[in-house]
Design an enzyme around this catalytic site. Structure first.
Site, PDB file in Angstrom:
ATOM      1  N   ASP A 286       0.868  -1.164   0.000  1.00  0.00           N
ATOM      2  CA  ASP A 286       0.000   0.000   0.000  1.00  0.00           C
ATOM      3  C   ASP A 286       0.914   1.225   0.000  1.00  0.00           C
ATOM      4  O   ASP A 286       2.129   1.139   0.210  1.00  0.00           O
ATOM      5  CB  ASP A 286      -0.960  -0.023   1.191  1.00  0.00           C
ATOM      6  CG  ASP A 286      -2.186   0.845   0.929  1.00  0.00           C
ATOM      7  OD1 ASP A 286      -3.221   0.653   1.590  1.00  0.00           O
ATOM      8  OD2 ASP A 286      -2.109   1.720   0.029  1.00  0.00           O
TER       9      ASP A 286
HETATM   10  C1  GLC Z   1      -4.276   4.278  -0.341  1.00  0.00           C
HETATM   11  C2  GLC Z   1      -5.178   3.151   0.092  1.00  0.00           C
HETATM   12  C3  GLC Z   1      -5.264   2.020  -0.893  1.00  0.00           C
HETATM   13  C4  GLC Z   1      -5.141   2.570  -2.294  1.00  0.00           C
HETATM   14  C5  GLC Z   1      -3.748   3.145  -2.461  1.00  0.00           C
HETATM   15  C6  GLC Z   1      -3.544   3.782  -3.833  1.00  0.00           C
HETATM   16  O1  GLC Z   1      -3.495   4.691   0.743  1.00  0.00           O
HETATM   17  O2  GLC Z   1      -4.898   2.573   1.362  1.00  0.00           O
HETATM   18  O3  GLC Z   1      -6.510   1.344  -0.673  1.00  0.00           O
HETATM   19  O4  GLC Z   1      -5.359   1.542  -3.240  1.00  0.00           O
HETATM   20  O5  GLC Z   1      -3.421   4.070  -1.447  1.00  0.00           O
HETATM   21  O6  GLC Z   1      -4.375   4.891  -3.963  1.00  0.00           O
END
Ligand code: GLC
Length: 739
Positions: A286
């Protein structure tokens, strides 16, 4: 596609195939990858493990990078949050024409509940219990997203949660693991279709692995600490369901699990995910979570964090740049092996191969296709139907709804009555709020010239200003019917949006009281990204319709219900507590040694509160209809390994309706305690008024199996109860013995 693009595509394919022809005969996908790997420098390999942003929407704490130069130097393998034909083609062209090895980029985005055509938030979609519709919504999302150059979505979010304080419940399927698995499967199938080489499919990314939905105190990113049995029984199965459904990627979660952050958790990402579950896709972190290992306190610096993530089994680094900054030195210092790097690169390249990116890096995108696909009329019509299916009628005293046809003036009052932005909900991808239909607009569309629709905001969503109350009450007195549009702003749920108090925010309860005191017929239309603790509103409102955030067609779909054109059929998939003090409160709880028995309300030494009942305001699986259903004639029989269940369901009201017939089991005695009920089946059926249907289910021992202290899953012989009904309060029951 223009002639120049065709020529450039041809040059790419020719030059790319040179790479392989120079190595001899025609090669399979894997051979092609191995040949490419051999040609890659260490820097280029590390580049494939790096996901960068191209300066578009920011979805996390990040520094801007000049990604065009990085792409040219082969230092980027994937882009997030960039889409639309021109932008994607511009960056892809740099990768496949200007970099040394011409390896195509993969473009990912959070396509969570639609791309341009926005559907209800996932917690709302779950309330439809319509797996086909959920799958179809993802197919549409994939068609729109791929038409804009995306080949990867950071979805489905399959985190199970029993805590509505946590804002990200909006993105999931609610509290039940079994239903969560069915919905996860539908979403992966919808996104990926039968073959990822289909340019209208996109690769799924099951997230957030793992158990992100169980943060202490419901506070986002907080510690997850639980027994291994709970982890296996309740929180891990939905990710496995995605793996079994063929999800091409997995995203690690920000949280730790019992002391080890997911992003550095080798047991989670390698032993369980790859060795035990057989996952063959790639693992992406993430947003920035490799660097966050320092804050977690398991890495002293980014250098160590990158090593931990690589050892754990992380293939791609989303936006921390830890891999880009550290892996080369880590290999030189023999703290990370070239084999580990090659394995990660191989996983990423194989995904690109599966998507057909090496054959056509543009996957057939064009302005013409983009214009044809985006918000096609049939997609909008489907979205409108989905809005109606996702709404849940929580209360409807004296048949307040549907709005009587005799009504001539409807007053819409409340801060959510005419709010385009809020209709989209959170994670809106390419959704255009200007194209959203608000509740006020939806009612006006429905009313035409026959009914006057008037509006006052009455108050803001989340402040203490009561200045609009008088105008609202005056407006109500002029109307025959009042629709109160109340709830949360969309930003009050989603990421980094936990709430310690989950009642209506601001002074909305006071506004409701003033308007209801006028004595006019009132129906509340509730907008929220979570179950709200609305006991105060529930005590005075004659009717309440939960509508979540319905997306582009929100107002039209809600108006279909309020007018009676669609008979509500939604059922909540997450418990609505009476108070935040009851949390966690969920249907599949244990009985305890001193269970509260409603028949003995004065019992002291039982599991109860002094100041609240134990039961929630509305239980899992609950939702009303404009008609009624009666369950009878339950029969359960065992035939070898099969448990045959049948029950009659009759539409006892005066209009056709859809009922979600739910099947629950309860093991009366086990080697460890068992939940009082567990969902193990449902059928969404349509019944004409007066019609009776015999609904049948077949269970096997697999449906009775559960995880034991040795973390092995198997069933135990014994006495079981079956419950069949329209919610987890189902009372039609029969016991049976299973050997
Ligand atoms: C965010 C979220 C995740 C998302 C990623 C890209 O922090 O936790 O669910 O897919 O970043 O945007």
């Amino acid at each position: 596609m223009k002639a120049m693009d065709i020529l450039k595509k041809g040059i790419f394919l020719f030059s790319f195939s040179i790479l392989f022809i120079s190595a001899g005969a025609q090669h399979t996908g894997n051979d092609r990858i191995e040949i490419l790997l051999k040609k890659m420098t260490l820097k280029e390999k590390i580049g494939q493990l790096n996901q960068a942003m191209a300066g578009w929407e920011v979805t996390g704490p990040s520094a801007k990078v000049n990604c065009r130069e990085l792409i040219r130097e082969g230092k980027v393998g994937a882009i997030l949050n960039t889409y639309m034909v021109d932008s994607v083609m511009a960056l892809q062209r740099i990768a496949v024409e200007e970099s040394r090895l011409k390896i195509p980029l993969i473009f990912g985005n959070d396509v969570i509940h639609g791309h341009c055509t926005i559907f209800p938030i996932p917690l709302g979609q779950a309330a439809s219990w319509d797996l086909d519709a959920i799958e179809q919504s993802e197919q549409i999302a994939a068609k729109e997203a791929s038409a804009e150059g995306l080949s990867w979505t950071f979805s489905p979010m399959v985190d199970i949660s029993r805590d509505p304080r946590w804002g990200r419940v909006a993105e999931g399927a609610g509290e039940d693991t079994w239903l969560g698995c069915r919905i996860a499967e539908a979403r992966v199938k919808g996104f990926q279709g039968k073959d990822l080489k289909d340019p209208r499919s996109i690769m799924a990314c099951a997230k957030h692995f793992g158990a992100y939905g169980a943060p202490q105190a419901g506070r986002d990113y907080n510690t997850v600490d639980m027994s291994m049995i709970s982890l296996y029984e309740w929180y891990l199965p939905t990710y496995k369901a995605c793996v079994d459904a063929g999800a091409g990627s997995i995203m690690t979660s920000f949280n730790e699990i019992n002391g080890t952050p997911s992003t550095s958790n080798r047991w989670l990402l390698t032993d369980l995910l790859r060795k035990s579950w057989g996952f063959r896709g790639f693992v992406v972190t993430d947003f920035g979570s490799i660097s966050e290992l320092i804050s977690h306190g398991v890495a002293v610096n980014e250098f160590q964090a990158a090593a931990l993530a690589m050892h754990a089994g992380v293939d791609m680094d989303m936006m921390s740049r830890a891999y880009e900054n550290s892996l080369e030195e880590l290999v030189k210092e023999k703290k990370v092996t070239l084999t580990e790097i090659d394995n990660a690169v191989r996983n990423v390249l194989l995904a690109k191969m599966k998507l057909g990116l090496f054959d056509d890096p543009y996957r057939g995108i064009s302005k013409e296709r983009e214009q044809k696909e985006i918000m096609a009329p049939e997609y909008l019509a489907f979205a409108r139907k989905m809005v109606a299916e996702c709404c849940v009628l929580l209360k409807n005293d004296k048949g307040t709804l549907p709005i009587p046809v005799t009504v001539k003036t409807i007053a819409v009052i409340g801060p959510l009555g005419d709010s385009k932005r809020n209709m989209l909900g959170n994670w809106t991808s390419a959704g255009d709020e200007e194209k959203c239909v608000t509740l006020l607009e939806g009612l006006k569309n429905k009313a035409g010239n026959n009914v006057s629709i008037i509006y006052e905001k009455g108050c803001n969503t989340n402040d203490q200003d009561r200045g609009g109350f008088k105008a609202a009450v005056d407006l109500a007195s002029k109307a025959d019917f009042v629709v109160l549009a109340l709830g949360e702003d969309e930003w009050m749920s989603g990421e980094a949006s936990s709430r310690a108090n989950i009642d209506l925010p601001g002074v909305q309860n006071d506004l409701a009281e003033e308007v209801i005191r006028t004595g006019k017929p009132v129906a509340v239309v509730l907008f929220s990204g979570r179950p709200l603790a609305i006991s105060r509103l529930n005590a005075i409102a004659p009717a309440i319709l939960e509508t979540w955030f319905g997306g582009t067609e929100a107002g039209n779909g809600i108006a279909d219900i309020l007018s009676g054109d669609y008979n509500p059929s939604g059922k909540i998939t997450m418990t609505f507590p009476r108070s935040v003090g009851q949390i966690p409160v969920f249907y599949n709880c244990k009985n305890t040694g001193r269970p509260f028995r409603p028949a003995e309300p004065d019992q002291k030494y039982v599991s109860r509160y002094l100041d609240l009942p134990n039961d929630p305001l509305y239980p899992f699986g609950y939702g009303l209809s404009y008609t009624t259903f009666f369950y009878s004639n339950l029969k359960v029989s065992v035939n070898g390994n099969k448990i045959l269940v049948a029950a009659d369901v009759k539409n006892t009201g005066n209009r056709d309706g859809i009922e979600v017939v739910q099947l629950y089991i309860h093991q009366k005695v086990g080697s460890i305690t068992r939940p009082v009920k567990e969902l193990r089946g449902f059928k969404r059926i349509s019944l004409h008024k007066g019609e009776t249907a015999r609904i049948e289910f077949t269970l096997t021992s697999d449906d009775l199996a559960f995880y034991h202290p040795d973390l092995k899953k198997y069933y135990e012989s014994g006495e079981f109860e079956i419950f069949v009904g329209g919610s987890s309060n189902a009372s039609l029951t029969q016991s049976f013995l299973f050997k």
